[in-house]
Design a protein around this motif. Sequence first.
Motif, PDB file in Angstrom:
ATOM      1  N   HIS A   1      13.539  10.510   1.854  1.00 11.53           N
ATOM      2  CA  HIS A   1      13.874   9.711   3.043  1.00 11.53           C
ATOM      3  C   HIS A   1      12.659   9.199   3.817  1.00 11.53           C
ATOM      4  CE1 HIS A   1      12.897  13.640   4.642  1.00 11.53           C
ATOM      5  NE2 HIS A   1      12.678  13.042   5.803  1.00 11.53           N
ATOM      6  N   ILE A   2      11.472   9.671   3.512  1.00 12.64           N
ATOM      7  CA  ILE A   2      10.287   9.324   4.312  1.00 12.64           C
ATOM      8  C   ILE A   2       9.864   7.882   4.006  1.00 12.64           C
ATOM      9  CG2 ILE A   2       7.875   9.875   4.826  1.00 12.64           C
ATOM     10  CD1 ILE A   2       8.511  12.764   3.828  1.00 12.64           C
ATOM     11  N   PRO A   3       9.811   7.023   5.034  1.00 10.71           N
ATOM     12  CA  PRO A   3       9.376   5.647   4.788  1.00 10.71           C
ATOM     13  C   PRO A   3       7.896   5.584   4.410  1.00 10.71           C
ATOM     14  CG  PRO A   3       9.872   5.983   7.130  1.00 10.71           C
ATOM     15  CD  PRO A   3      10.178   7.259   6.427  1.00 10.71           C
ATOM     16  N   VAL A   4       7.590   4.699   3.462  1.00  7.08           N
ATOM     17  CA  VAL A   4       6.221   4.507   2.993  1.00  7.08           C
ATOM     18  C   VAL A   4       5.836   3.041   3.175  1.00  7.08           C
ATOM     19  CG1 VAL A   4       4.656   4.587   0.997  1.00  7.08           C
ATOM     20  CG2 VAL A   4       6.405   6.366   1.295  1.00  7.08           C
ATOM     21  N   VAL A   5       4.686   2.825   3.800  1.00  8.03           N
ATOM     22  CA  VAL A   5       4.097   1.496   3.935  1.00  8.03           C
ATOM     23  C   VAL A   5       2.811   1.511   3.122  1.00  8.03           C
ATOM     24  CG1 VAL A   5       2.993  -0.134   5.516  1.00  8.03           C
ATOM     25  CG2 VAL A   5       5.067   1.076   6.226  1.00  8.03           C
ATOM     26  N   PHE A   6       2.666   0.550   2.218  1.00  8.90           N
ATOM     27  CA  PHE A   6       1.432   0.454   1.455  1.00  8.90           C
ATOM     28  C   PHE A   6       0.418  -0.379   2.226  1.00  8.90           C
ATOM     29  CE2 PHE A   6       3.976   1.307  -2.525  1.00  8.90           C
ATOM     30  CZ  PHE A   6       3.357   2.510  -2.798  1.00  8.90           C
ATOM     31  N   MET A   7      -0.820   0.093   2.237  1.00  6.89           N
ATOM     32  CA  MET A   7      -1.945  -0.630   2.842  1.00  6.89           C
ATOM     33  C   MET A   7      -2.965  -0.816   1.724  1.00  6.89           C
ATOM     34  SD  MET A   7      -4.230   0.235   6.208  1.00  6.89           S
ATOM     35  CE  MET A   7      -4.888   1.750   5.551  1.00  6.89           C
ATOM     36  N   THR A   8      -3.141  -2.056   1.285  1.00  6.72           N
ATOM     37  CA  THR A   8      -3.951  -2.300   0.114  1.00  6.72           C
ATOM     38  C   THR A   8      -4.754  -3.586   0.242  1.00  6.72           C
ATOM     39  OG1 THR A   8      -3.852  -2.595  -2.293  1.00  6.72           O
ATOM     40  CG2 THR A   8      -1.986  -3.440  -1.029  1.00  6.72           C
ATOM     41  N   GLY A   9      -5.814  -3.671  -0.510  1.00 10.08           N
ATOM     42  CA  GLY A   9      -6.602  -4.885  -0.578  1.00 10.08           C
ATOM     43  C   GLY A   9      -5.995  -5.906  -1.525  1.00 10.08           C
ATOM     44  N   GLU A  10      -4.981  -5.517  -2.251  1.00  9.91           N
ATOM     45  CA  GLU A  10      -4.308  -6.398  -3.207  1.00  9.91           C
ATOM     46  C   GLU A  10      -3.259  -7.246  -2.495  1.00  9.91           C
ATOM     47  OE1 GLU A  10      -5.238  -6.457  -6.386  1.00  9.91           O
ATOM     48  OE2 GLU A  10      -6.627  -4.794  -6.127  1.00  9.91           O
ATOM     49  N   SER A  11      -3.129  -8.501  -2.891  1.00  9.81           N
ATOM     50  CA  SER A  11      -2.115  -9.352  -2.268  1.00  9.81           C
ATOM     51  C   SER A  11      -1.282 -10.113  -3.294  1.00  9.81           C
ATOM     52  CB  SER A  11      -2.777 -10.335  -1.303  1.00  9.81           C
ATOM     53  OG  SER A  11      -3.691 -11.166  -1.998  1.00  9.81           O
ATOM     54  N   GLU A  12      -1.399  -9.733  -4.553  1.00 15.50           N
ATOM     55  CA  GLU A  12      -0.615 -10.378  -5.599  1.00 15.50           C
ATOM     56  C   GLU A  12       0.874 -10.107  -5.385  1.00 15.50           C
ATOM     57  OE1 GLU A  12      -1.678 -12.338  -8.207  1.00 15.50           O
ATOM     58  OE2 GLU A  12      -3.619 -12.261  -7.202  1.00 15.50           O
ATOM     59  N   PRO A  13       1.715 -11.115  -5.531  1.00 10.30           N
ATOM     60  CA  PRO A  13       3.158 -10.915  -5.354  1.00 10.30           C
ATOM     61  C   PRO A  13       3.740  -9.825  -6.256  1.00 10.30           C
ATOM     62  CG  PRO A  13       2.652 -13.258  -5.427  1.00 10.30           C
ATOM     63  CD  PRO A  13       1.377 -12.522  -5.767  1.00 10.30           C
ATOM     64  N   THR A  14       3.215  -9.675  -7.460  1.00  4.70           N
ATOM     65  CA  THR A  14       3.754  -8.644  -8.359  1.00  4.70           C
ATOM     66  C   THR A  14       3.456  -7.241  -7.837  1.00  4.70           C
ATOM     67  OG1 THR A  14       1.745  -8.761  -9.715  1.00  4.70           O
ATOM     68  CG2 THR A  14       3.625 -10.084 -10.429  1.00  4.70           C
ATOM     69  N   ILE A  15       2.336  -7.076  -7.178  1.00  5.12           N
ATOM     70  CA  ILE A  15       1.979  -5.772  -6.612  1.00  5.12           C
ATOM     71  C   ILE A  15       2.927  -5.436  -5.466  1.00  5.12           C
ATOM     72  CG2 ILE A  15       0.196  -4.585  -5.268  1.00  5.12           C
ATOM     73  CD1 ILE A  15      -1.834  -5.983  -7.122  1.00  5.12           C
ATOM     74  N   ILE A  16       3.192  -6.408  -4.622  1.00  3.46           N
ATOM     75  CA  ILE A  16       4.119  -6.201  -3.516  1.00  3.46           C
ATOM     76  C   ILE A  16       5.526  -5.945  -4.047  1.00  3.46           C
ATOM     77  CG2 ILE A  16       5.199  -7.339  -1.531  1.00  3.46           C
ATOM     78  CD1 ILE A  16       2.444  -8.755  -1.123  1.00  3.46           C
TER      79      ILE A  16
END
Length: 121
Positions: free
Chosen positions: A75-90
Amino acid sequence: MKTILIVEDNQAIRTELLGVLGLEGYEALGAENGDAGILLAQQYQPDLIISDITMPGLDGYEMIAALRQNLQTAHIPVVFMTGESEPTIIQQGLQLGAVGFLTKPCPLKDILATITKHVGS
């Protein structure tokens, strides 16, 4: 008090975020990789996890997949913080259950706004 877990292999970024979150009134925990992040998530049940994706050991994708398979942490929400911005990564992150993304370098105001959005202040 809301608890935020920062999973980030860059010690300088992790230390800065932990300090800022502490000053903002959050209980802040830090982990250097996904393995340590899972252990802390199980132990402390944070209100939110902010995680890098690319890390040694378990990466962010592997960590969130493991968290989602455990009833204690699913149940714990996770937000990714990354230097990547490719749509496939998101897209991959969202498919695994991430609730949001922040792109590095990320202004502290954006990080705090994301935290408020997901757990309140």
